[in-house]
Design a protein around this motif. Structure first.
Motif, short mmCIF file in Angstrom:
data_model
loop_
_atom_site.label_atom_id
_atom_site.label_comp_id
_atom_site.label_asym_id
_atom_site.label_seq_id
_atom_site.Cartn_x
_atom_site.Cartn_y
_atom_site.Cartn_z
N ALA A 164 0.82 -1.22 0.00
CA ALA A 164 0.00 0.00 0.00
C ALA A 164 0.85 1.26 0.00
O ALA A 164 0.39 2.33 -0.44
CB ALA A 164 -0.93 0.00 1.21
N ASP A 165 2.10 1.17 0.47
CA ASP A 165 2.96 2.35 0.46
C ASP A 165 3.39 2.76 -0.94
O ASP A 165 3.99 3.83 -1.12
CB ASP A 165 4.20 2.11 1.33
N LEU A 166 3.10 1.93 -1.94
CA LEU A 166 3.41 2.28 -3.33
C LEU A 166 2.28 3.03 -4.02
O LEU A 166 2.38 3.33 -5.22
CB LEU A 166 3.77 1.02 -4.12
N LYS A 167 1.22 3.34 -3.29
CA LYS A 167 0.18 4.20 -3.86
C LYS A 167 0.73 5.60 -4.07
O LYS A 167 1.74 6.00 -3.47
CB LYS A 167 -1.02 4.28 -2.91
N GLY A 168 0.05 6.37 -4.92
CA GLY A 168 0.42 7.77 -5.10
C GLY A 168 0.04 8.60 -3.89
O GLY A 168 -0.42 8.08 -2.86
N GLN A 169 0.23 9.89 -4.00
CA GLN A 169 -0.11 10.79 -2.90
C GLN A 169 -1.62 10.82 -2.69
O GLN A 169 -2.40 10.97 -3.64
CB GLN A 169 0.39 12.20 -3.21
N ALA A 170 -2.05 10.68 -1.45
CA ALA A 170 -3.48 10.77 -1.12
C ALA A 170 -3.91 12.23 -1.22
O ALA A 170 -3.29 13.11 -0.61
CB ALA A 170 -3.74 10.23 0.28
N LEU A 171 -4.96 12.49 -1.99
CA LEU A 171 -5.38 13.88 -2.24
C LEU A 171 -6.72 14.24 -1.61
O LEU A 171 -7.29 15.28 -1.92
CB LEU A 171 -5.41 14.12 -3.75
N GLY A 172 -7.23 13.38 -0.73
CA GLY A 172 -8.42 13.73 0.05
C GLY A 172 -9.58 14.18 -0.80
O GLY A 172 -9.94 13.54 -1.79
N LEU A 173 -10.16 15.32 -0.43
CA LEU A 173 -11.35 15.82 -1.12
C LEU A 173 -11.05 16.34 -2.52
O LEU A 173 -11.97 16.60 -3.30
CB LEU A 173 -12.02 16.92 -0.29
N LEU A 174 -9.78 16.48 -2.86
CA LEU A 174 -9.42 16.93 -4.20
C LEU A 174 -9.53 15.81 -5.23
O LEU A 174 -9.58 16.08 -6.43
CB LEU A 174 -7.99 17.48 -4.22
N GLU A 175 -9.56 14.57 -4.78
CA GLU A 175 -9.59 13.45 -5.72
C GLU A 175 -10.88 13.49 -6.55
O GLU A 175 -11.97 13.71 -6.02
CB GLU A 175 -9.45 12.13 -4.96
N GLY A 176 -10.72 13.30 -7.84
CA GLY A 176 -11.85 13.41 -8.75
C GLY A 176 -12.05 14.82 -9.26
O GLY A 176 -12.88 15.06 -10.14
N GLY A 177 -11.29 15.79 -8.71
CA GLY A 177 -11.38 17.17 -9.16
C GLY A 177 -10.39 17.45 -10.28
O GLY A 177 -9.53 16.65 -10.61
N SER A 178 -10.50 18.61 -10.87
CA SER A 178 -9.68 18.99 -12.03
C SER A 178 -8.23 19.20 -11.65
O SER A 178 -7.91 19.63 -10.54
CB SER A 178 -10.24 20.28 -12.64
N TYR A 179 -7.34 18.91 -12.61
CA TYR A 179 -5.93 19.26 -12.45
C TYR A 179 -5.79 20.75 -12.11
O TYR A 179 -4.85 21.15 -11.42
CB TYR A 179 -5.16 19.01 -13.76
N ASN A 180 -6.70 21.56 -12.61
CA ASN A 180 -6.61 23.01 -12.41
C ASN A 180 -6.84 23.44 -10.96
O ASN A 180 -6.63 24.60 -10.62
CB ASN A 180 -7.61 23.74 -13.32
N SER A 181 -7.29 22.50 -10.12
CA SER A 181 -7.54 22.86 -8.73
C SER A 181 -6.25 22.97 -7.92
O SER A 181 -6.28 23.46 -6.79
CB SER A 181 -8.47 21.83 -8.07
#
Length: 248
Positions: free
Chosen positions: A89-106
């Motif tokens: 599980a430590d090979l996952k990417g960075q956890a982005l919380g409520l930003l996940e699913g949002g635009s790169y522009n955020s």
């Protein structure tokens, strides 16, 4: 030491691969720990990757447990059916919380710490420390298993993880301060935001038996010199384009 004895020294090769395309990649949405699947193009990229590795001996595969990674390594396992695999599980990417699913522009994609402080986001510095922790476990275990032949390890993870770990090993801007410079680049290593999905990034340890290991983990503070060589990383043309975009 004679040249023949030098030739007999085995190396540890670590091949880093990124998952194939997902719909979130197309839509420019932040994935983080969000569990997405490959598109038809992503499956094609995974097959292309497997073909590149067809004649490459592989001793073990470590991988992120997310579906897009599992789908990416599936064709490799068809070509190498007896290779053991280890999900971490430590090979996952960075956890982005409520930003996940949002635009790169955020967030500012050129600033690795731009998401820090947002709800549920894993601090970038904590993310890099996690990458160093899992890399330290893998390198310690595989250095001990390197015998008279080169040992080849595949790490299937996420693009941001590959780039952040390499930059931390180089102590380059944005990822400096985690350790002294521990890696050098070969002539085919280019800094990119993340490798293409059908690329293979290769890091080599020439003398794995000399790495300091304590209680089964790489002793980062005990490392002397620059034992890691980044032999392959991204494409030259993409690195040049990115540099020009940063300059202008």
């Amino acid at each position: 030491m004679t040249s023949s004895s030098l030739d007999s020294i085995s190396q540890l090769h670590i091949l880093f691969i990124r998952h194939g395309e997902t719909q979130d990649n197309i839509d420019r949405l932040l994935q983080g720990h969000r569990d997405t699947t490959l598109t038809p193009k992503g499956h094609y990229e995974a097959q292309t990757l497997a073909e590149k590795l067809r004649n490459q001996p592989i001793d073990i595969i470590y991988h992120s447990p997310l579906t897009r990674i599992i789908q990416t390594i599936a064709p490799i396992l068809v070509e190498h059916p007896d290779v053991p695999i280890v999900a971490d599980a430590d090979l996952k990417g960075q956890a982005l919380g409520l930003l996940e699913g949002g635009s790169y522009n955020s967030i500012d994609m050129n600033n690795p710490r731009s998401a820090d402080g947002q709800p549920g986001v894993e601090l970038f510095d904590d993310f890099v420390r996690r990458l160093k922790r899992v890399f330290g476990r893998i390198v310690a275990a595989e250095a001990a298993r390197t015998g008279i032949k080169d040992r080849v390890v595949v790490i299937a993870t996420h693009g941001v993880g590959i780039t952040s770990l390499f930059k931390a090993l180089e102590s380059s801007p944005g990822c400096d301060g985690f350790n002294p410079r521990l890696a050098v680049r070969g002539p085919h290593a280019w800094e990119v935001r993340w490798p293409d999905s059908d690329d293979i990034a290769r890091l080599v340890v020439a003398r794995p038996e000399n790495l300091p290991v304590r209680e089964g983990v790489l002793d980062w503070e005990g490392i002397e010199g620059k034992p890691f060589t980044i032999e392959e990383w991204g494409k030259k043309e993409k690195a040049i384009v990115r540099q020009e975009l940063v300059i202008h």
